[in-house]
Write a protein that holds these residues in place. Structure first.
Motif, short mmCIF file in Angstrom:
data_model
loop_
_atom_site.label_atom_id
_atom_site.label_comp_id
_atom_site.label_asym_id
_atom_site.label_seq_id
_atom_site.Cartn_x
_atom_site.Cartn_y
_atom_site.Cartn_z
N ARG A 176 0.83 -1.19 0.00
CA ARG A 176 0.00 0.00 0.00
C ARG A 176 0.87 1.24 0.00
NH1 ARG A 176 -4.63 1.54 4.35
NH2 ARG A 176 -2.96 2.78 5.28
N LEU A 177 0.59 2.12 -0.95
CA LEU A 177 1.32 3.37 -1.11
C LEU A 177 0.39 4.39 -1.75
CD1 LEU A 177 4.61 1.98 -2.73
CD2 LEU A 177 4.46 2.99 -0.44
N PRO A 178 0.72 5.68 -1.66
CA PRO A 178 0.00 6.66 -2.48
C PRO A 178 0.20 6.34 -3.96
CG PRO A 178 1.24 7.74 -0.74
CD PRO A 178 1.69 6.31 -0.75
N LEU A 179 -0.76 6.73 -4.79
CA LEU A 179 -0.71 6.35 -6.20
C LEU A 179 0.58 6.77 -6.90
CD1 LEU A 179 -4.40 7.03 -7.31
CD2 LEU A 179 -3.15 4.87 -7.59
N GLY A 180 1.05 7.97 -6.64
CA GLY A 180 2.28 8.41 -7.28
C GLY A 180 3.46 7.54 -6.91
N ALA A 181 3.59 7.25 -5.62
CA ALA A 181 4.68 6.40 -5.16
C ALA A 181 4.52 4.98 -5.65
CB ALA A 181 4.75 6.43 -3.63
N MET A 182 3.27 4.50 -5.72
CA MET A 182 3.02 3.14 -6.21
C MET A 182 3.42 3.01 -7.68
SD MET A 182 1.84 0.12 -5.28
CE MET A 182 0.54 0.23 -4.02
N ALA A 183 3.08 4.01 -8.48
CA ALA A 183 3.45 3.97 -9.89
C ALA A 183 4.97 3.88 -10.05
CB ALA A 183 2.91 5.21 -10.61
N GLN A 184 5.69 4.65 -9.25
CA GLN A 184 7.15 4.62 -9.34
C GLN A 184 7.71 3.29 -8.83
OE1 GLN A 184 9.13 7.18 -10.74
NE2 GLN A 184 10.51 5.40 -10.72
N TRP A 185 7.14 2.77 -7.73
CA TRP A 185 7.63 1.50 -7.15
C TRP A 185 7.46 0.35 -8.12
CZ3 TRP A 185 5.14 -3.07 -5.32
CH2 TRP A 185 5.95 -3.89 -4.53
N VAL A 186 6.31 0.28 -8.78
CA VAL A 186 6.08 -0.79 -9.75
C VAL A 186 7.01 -0.63 -10.95
CG1 VAL A 186 4.41 -1.77 -11.37
CG2 VAL A 186 3.72 -1.25 -9.03
N ALA A 187 7.21 0.61 -11.40
CA ALA A 187 8.11 0.84 -12.53
C ALA A 187 9.54 0.42 -12.20
CB ALA A 187 8.07 2.32 -12.94
N ASP A 188 9.93 0.54 -10.93
CA ASP A 188 11.30 0.21 -10.50
C ASP A 188 11.49 -1.28 -10.22
OD1 ASP A 188 11.99 2.87 -10.69
OD2 ASP A 188 11.77 3.27 -8.54
N HIS A 189 10.41 -2.06 -10.14
CA HIS A 189 10.52 -3.48 -9.79
C HIS A 189 9.85 -4.33 -10.89
CE1 HIS A 189 11.13 -1.46 -5.91
NE2 HIS A 189 11.80 -2.54 -5.54
N ASP A 190 10.67 -4.86 -11.76
CA ASP A 190 10.16 -5.61 -12.90
C ASP A 190 9.29 -6.78 -12.49
OD1 ASP A 190 11.52 -3.89 -14.53
OD2 ASP A 190 13.18 -5.27 -14.96
N GLN A 191 9.60 -7.41 -11.35
CA GLN A 191 8.83 -8.60 -10.95
C GLN A 191 7.39 -8.26 -10.62
OE1 GLN A 191 11.21 -7.16 -9.23
NE2 GLN A 191 10.92 -7.32 -6.99
N GLN A 192 7.12 -6.98 -10.31
CA GLN A 192 5.75 -6.57 -10.02
C GLN A 192 4.91 -6.40 -11.30
OE1 GLN A 192 4.61 -6.66 -7.00
NE2 GLN A 192 6.67 -7.10 -6.21
N GLN A 193 5.55 -6.55 -12.43
CA GLN A 193 4.87 -6.41 -13.71
C GLN A 193 4.57 -7.77 -14.34
OE1 GLN A 193 7.22 -3.56 -16.06
NE2 GLN A 193 7.88 -2.64 -14.11
N ARG A 194 4.46 -8.80 -13.49
CA ARG A 194 4.17 -10.15 -13.97
C ARG A 194 2.95 -10.70 -13.24
NH1 ARG A 194 10.43 -11.97 -12.95
NH2 ARG A 194 11.38 -10.58 -14.51
N GLY A 195 2.15 -11.47 -13.97
CA GLY A 195 1.00 -12.12 -13.36
C GLY A 195 -0.26 -11.27 -13.44
N GLU A 196 -1.13 -11.46 -12.45
CA GLU A 196 -2.42 -10.77 -12.40
C GLU A 196 -2.47 -9.88 -11.16
OE1 GLU A 196 -4.56 -10.88 -14.81
OE2 GLU A 196 -3.42 -12.38 -15.93
N ALA A 197 -3.15 -8.76 -11.27
CA ALA A 197 -3.15 -7.79 -10.18
C ALA A 197 -4.55 -7.23 -9.93
CB ALA A 197 -2.18 -6.64 -10.48
N VAL A 198 -4.76 -6.86 -8.68
CA VAL A 198 -5.95 -6.11 -8.28
C VAL A 198 -5.47 -4.81 -7.64
CG1 VAL A 198 -8.10 -6.12 -6.96
CG2 VAL A 198 -7.13 -8.29 -7.78
N LEU A 199 -6.07 -3.71 -8.02
CA LEU A 199 -5.78 -2.41 -7.42
C LEU A 199 -7.00 -1.95 -6.65
CD1 LEU A 199 -4.04 -0.67 -10.44
CD2 LEU A 199 -2.91 -1.45 -8.36
N VAL A 200 -6.79 -1.60 -5.38
CA VAL A 200 -7.85 -1.00 -4.57
C VAL A 200 -7.44 0.44 -4.29
CG1 VAL A 200 -9.26 -1.17 -2.49
CG2 VAL A 200 -8.30 -3.25 -3.51
N VAL A 201 -8.29 1.38 -4.68
CA VAL A 201 -7.94 2.80 -4.57
C VAL A 201 -8.97 3.49 -3.67
CG1 VAL A 201 -7.51 4.94 -5.84
CG2 VAL A 201 -6.96 2.73 -6.89
N ALA A 202 -8.48 4.31 -2.77
CA ALA A 202 -9.36 5.02 -1.84
C ALA A 202 -10.32 5.94 -2.59
CB ALA A 202 -8.54 5.83 -0.84
#
Length: 302
Positions: free
Chosen positions: A210-236
């Protein structure tokens, strides 16, 4: 072939349509009741028979497994309704989770009700609800959007329609698209809006972050392994939404009365929208009769 149930049923010689939830990752999450039922029904209607066969012990079922997916559902429904009417029980399963939640099956279930047939559930895993439960975001009101449009322009327009609503939002996304989806979410909802990423739930490489959207976007961009598989996003949800305001209608009215840039500023202040989201709505300038108001709660998923 009928499946034994602890629920009282009418003995009218017709079968029951069972909606059976299956694991979203960990096969051990398939309950005894679901396993027993799948072993006893005459027909299993599966989104992908290759995936669903892995849930069953070889030789444990004498039933027929047929494919039911978005491309053949209309054609298959009459055949399955006929099987039900003749006395056969049918189990509907998707590749993972609860059927019909961003998966095929609606036409079959609707047709079964129209035919006066019994429809019963064997509840279990659902990725949307599982992600919401671990998000730490508000769960009392939530909107299940499912998959967003693939193209960024259409996706941003849809996000602009949702940005001012107060409910938590649940989105499905292939993890390979997360960088682009999160970038649009951060631009439209604002980079400080809280978000929870639930990726590969119940699997070996599960992520709950869990992170703010801006930080989450950067964190996923910096971690290739987070760009694999299936994902669910829950946004406030928006903390400043006015439940009485129909945002698209307000945008259209403001566009008629004010220059576009000023209209966008007023819309952003009045609704809590990000400035870019407000500008997108002003530029669109279209209102349809089916537009959702900012305070309409979405359907909870099963």
């Amino acid at each position: 072939m009928h499946v034994m149930s602890d629920q009282p049923e009418q003995n009218d010689g017709r079968g029951t349509l069972w909606i059976v939830a299956t694991p979203i990752g960990n096969r051990a999450d398939l309950g005894d009741r679901a396993r027993q039922l799948l072993s006893g029904v005459a027909v299993i209607a599966a989104e992908d028979t290759r995936v669903s066969r892995r849930l069953l012990v070889p030789g444990s079922t004498s039933g027929t497994m047929v494919s039911l997916h978005e491309h053949n559902e209309t054609r298959m429904v009459p055949e399955l309704i006929e099987r039900l009417a003749s006395g056969d029980d049918v189990a509907l399963v998707s590749d993972a989770g609860t059927p019909l939640i961003s998966d095929p099956g609606y036409r079959l279930v609707n047709a079964a009700h129209d035919a006066g047939l019994r429809v019963r559930t064997v509840p279990g895993p659902c990725a949307a609800v599982a992600a919401l439960s671990v998000s730490g975001l508000a769960c009392d009101r939530f909107y299940f959007e499912g998959f967003l449009p693939a193209r960024s322009a259409r996706r941003r327009r849809r996000l602009s329609e949702l940005a001012g609503q107060p409910d938590s939002k649940i989105f499905y996304a292939p993890a390979r698209d997360l960088v682009a989806v999160l970038a649009d979410l951060a631009d439209v909802f604002g980079p400080e809006r809280q978000c929870c990423l639930a990726r590969e739930l119940t699997k070996r490489h599960e992520t709950v972050q869990r992170l703010p959207l801006g930080a989450m976007a950067q964190w996923v961009a910096d971690h290739d392994q987070q760009q694999r598989g299936e994902a669910v996003l829950v946004v406030a949800g928006s903390e400043r939404a006015d439940p009485a305001v129909d945002i698209r209608r307000l945008a259209a009215e403001l566009k008629e009365e004010l220059p576009p840039s000023r209209a966008a500023r007023v819309l952003a202040r009045a609704t809590g929208l990000d400035r870019q989201a407000a500008w997108t709505l002003i530029e669109a300038g279209r209102v349809d009769d089916g537009a959702q108001s900012a305070g309409v709660a979405g359907k909870p998923s099963g």
